[in-house]
Design a protein around this motif. Sequence first.
Motif, PDB file in Angstrom:
ATOM      1  N   GLY A 173       0.824  -1.197   0.000  1.00 58.83           N
ATOM      2  CA  GLY A 173       0.000   0.000   0.000  1.00 58.83           C
ATOM      3  C   GLY A 173       0.857   1.245   0.000  1.00 58.83           C
ATOM      4  O   GLY A 173       2.036   1.211   0.396  1.00 58.83           O
ATOM      5  N   VAL A 233       0.784   5.466   1.018  1.00 58.11           N
ATOM      6  CA  VAL A 233       0.125   6.546   1.744  1.00 58.11           C
ATOM      7  C   VAL A 233       0.693   7.867   1.245  1.00 58.11           C
ATOM      8  O   VAL A 233       1.916   8.036   1.180  1.00 58.11           O
ATOM      9  CB  VAL A 233       0.346   6.417   3.267  1.00 58.11           C
ATOM     10  CG1 VAL A 233      -0.436   7.493   4.017  1.00 58.11           C
ATOM     11  CG2 VAL A 233      -0.049   5.029   3.756  1.00 58.11           C
ATOM     12  N   LYS A 241       0.956   9.375  -5.739  1.00 57.13           N
ATOM     13  CA  LYS A 241      -0.321   8.719  -6.021  1.00 57.13           C
ATOM     14  C   LYS A 241      -0.388   8.289  -7.479  1.00 57.13           C
ATOM     15  O   LYS A 241      -0.821   7.164  -7.794  1.00 57.13           O
ATOM     16  CB  LYS A 241      -1.482   9.655  -5.699  1.00 57.13           C
ATOM     17  CG  LYS A 241      -2.856   9.028  -5.987  1.00 57.13           C
ATOM     18  CD  LYS A 241      -3.995   9.977  -5.655  1.00 57.13           C
ATOM     19  CE  LYS A 241      -5.351   9.356  -5.969  1.00 57.13           C
ATOM     20  NZ  LYS A 241      -6.479  10.259  -5.633  1.00 57.13           N
ATOM     21  N   LEU A 269      -3.825   5.239   0.173  1.00 63.32           N
ATOM     22  CA  LEU A 269      -4.503   5.877   1.298  1.00 63.32           C
ATOM     23  C   LEU A 269      -4.102   7.348   1.331  1.00 63.32           C
ATOM     24  O   LEU A 269      -2.934   7.668   1.123  1.00 63.32           O
ATOM     25  CB  LEU A 269      -4.118   5.214   2.620  1.00 63.32           C
ATOM     26  CG  LEU A 269      -4.353   3.704   2.742  1.00 63.32           C
ATOM     27  CD1 LEU A 269      -3.887   3.214   4.114  1.00 63.32           C
ATOM     28  CD2 LEU A 269      -5.823   3.379   2.541  1.00 63.32           C
ATOM     29  N   GLN A 270      -5.069   8.232   1.615  1.00 65.46           N
ATOM     30  CA  GLN A 270      -4.786   9.668   1.656  1.00 65.46           C
ATOM     31  C   GLN A 270      -5.423  10.310   2.896  1.00 65.46           C
ATOM     32  O   GLN A 270      -6.314  11.154   2.788  1.00 65.46           O
ATOM     33  CB  GLN A 270      -5.300  10.349   0.386  1.00 65.46           C
ATOM     34  CG  GLN A 270      -4.580   9.888  -0.882  1.00 65.46           C
ATOM     35  CD  GLN A 270      -5.104  10.586  -2.124  1.00 65.46           C
ATOM     36  OE1 GLN A 270      -6.100  10.156  -2.705  1.00 65.46           O
ATOM     37  NE2 GLN A 270      -4.443  11.654  -2.532  1.00 65.46           N
ATOM     38  N   PRO A 271      -4.954   9.945   4.067  1.00 67.01           N
ATOM     39  CA  PRO A 271      -5.541  10.527   5.279  1.00 67.01           C
ATOM     40  C   PRO A 271      -5.230  12.011   5.398  1.00 67.01           C
ATOM     41  O   PRO A 271      -4.122  12.457   5.087  1.00 67.01           O
ATOM     42  CB  PRO A 271      -4.876   9.738   6.406  1.00 67.01           C
ATOM     43  CG  PRO A 271      -3.585   9.252   5.824  1.00 67.01           C
ATOM     44  CD  PRO A 271      -3.867   8.992   4.369  1.00 67.01           C
ATOM     45  N   GLU A 281      -8.589   6.621  12.807  1.00 66.06           N
ATOM     46  CA  GLU A 281      -8.977   5.870  11.607  1.00 66.06           C
ATOM     47  C   GLU A 281      -7.812   5.752  10.625  1.00 66.06           C
ATOM     48  O   GLU A 281      -7.694   4.756   9.900  1.00 66.06           O
ATOM     49  CB  GLU A 281     -10.190   6.499  10.926  1.00 66.06           C
ATOM     50  CG  GLU A 281     -10.034   7.955  10.517  1.00 66.06           C
ATOM     51  CD  GLU A 281     -10.451   8.948  11.596  1.00 66.06           C
ATOM     52  OE1 GLU A 281     -10.805  10.078  11.240  1.00 66.06           O
ATOM     53  OE2 GLU A 281     -10.414   8.567  12.798  1.00 66.06           O
ATOM     54  N   ALA A 282      -6.924   6.770  10.587  1.00 61.62           N
ATOM     55  CA  ALA A 282      -5.758   6.693   9.707  1.00 61.62           C
ATOM     56  C   ALA A 282      -4.798   5.606  10.184  1.00 61.62           C
ATOM     57  O   ALA A 282      -4.280   4.812   9.383  1.00 61.62           O
ATOM     58  CB  ALA A 282      -5.053   8.043   9.653  1.00 61.62           C
ATOM     59  N   GLU A 339      -6.228   2.208   9.338  1.00 61.09           N
ATOM     60  CA  GLU A 339      -6.116   1.837   7.918  1.00 61.09           C
ATOM     61  C   GLU A 339      -4.721   1.300   7.603  1.00 61.09           C
ATOM     62  O   GLU A 339      -4.578   0.326   6.858  1.00 61.09           O
ATOM     63  CB  GLU A 339      -6.412   3.057   7.041  1.00 61.09           C
ATOM     64  CG  GLU A 339      -7.875   3.407   6.913  1.00 61.09           C
ATOM     65  CD  GLU A 339      -8.093   4.534   5.927  1.00 61.09           C
ATOM     66  OE1 GLU A 339      -8.961   4.398   5.041  1.00 61.09           O
ATOM     67  OE2 GLU A 339      -7.392   5.561   6.032  1.00 61.09           O
ATOM     68  N   ILE A 340      -3.707   1.934   8.163  1.00 60.92           N
ATOM     69  CA  ILE A 340      -2.337   1.471   7.913  1.00 60.92           C
ATOM     70  C   ILE A 340      -2.096   0.139   8.610  1.00 60.92           C
ATOM     71  O   ILE A 340      -1.472  -0.772   8.048  1.00 60.92           O
ATOM     72  CB  ILE A 340      -1.324   2.536   8.371  1.00 60.92           C
ATOM     73  CG1 ILE A 340      -1.501   3.802   7.521  1.00 60.92           C
ATOM     74  CG2 ILE A 340       0.103   2.017   8.256  1.00 60.92           C
ATOM     75  CD1 ILE A 340      -0.729   4.987   8.023  1.00 60.92           C
TER      76      ILE A 340
END
Length: 319
Positions: free
Chosen positions: A28, A30, A49, A60-62, A69-70, A73-74
Amino acid sequence: MNIVFMGTPAFAVPSLEGLLREGYNVVGVVTQPDRPQGRKKVLTPTPVKEAALRRGLPVLQPTRMRAPEAVAEIAALQPDLIVTAAYGQILPKGVLELPQYGCLNVHGSLLPKYRGGAPIQRAIINGEKETGITLMYMAEGLDTGDMIAKAVVPIEDEDTSGTLFEKLSEAGARLLLEQLPQILAGTAARIPQNDAESTYAPNLSREDERIDWSATSRQIYDRVRGLVPFAGGFTTWNGEVFKVWAVAKPAEGGASAGAEPLRVGQVPGTVLALSPQGIQVRTGDGSVWLTRVQPAGKKAMEAGEFIRGGVMSIGTVLS
């Protein structure tokens, strides 16, 4: 082994692509949220990206890395290693503790000098003759973690931030790939930084872009090339912003060819000459030639083209 890559600008792309080329399992990516760009404020993805999407990687783009929540996700990506390069946010403890091999950072300076968000630009602006890459373990402080290895990169007189970004991005990718086998084997160096030798390189402000004509010719030259191509320097002319995108390298000692000794009324910022070579401006120790400029409301242009418009005169004072 799962690697999560975190980065935002073009500087980080060679490191990401190098990991993929060498067969590492990047699960992934970020990066920062898409931002409006240009006069039309078009929502634009980051270079990292774009590179990730070309390879079909999850992105992912927190907005806030510290948000629970960020972090969740990681964590869901189950990273064994996190690699960052100019990501743009400080990682919280909850993220730093996720991977068993730790979090690495590809930093664009020779730490502990130039910790912070603008090490490349600041090195040029400050007249440094060399900079480089430090591969380091991340800690909770700003660029304070233990160092693994460094690569020195000379700063040439003709370098701008743009050219130096490219050189350092490639050097960073090479250093990362050279050191990864030792890192994963647990044999890499771990060298504490000497905080007493540290310097800070904060992100550039609008005031950093302002040209102080009382500075030396070399200082003005270094400032402008340190700002190009991302912002450029600026002064004011007729009460409006007048941007400077290129300055000819001054002669040794600060005096440009044809410079006269200061005369009464010739304060720094005084326009001394207008020619196909550009706009000669008095500085604190001589003069410089502006070779690419941008008047308010216009596009950037060669100074010779601007001069042919006949709108600036000798004796004008840029402030």
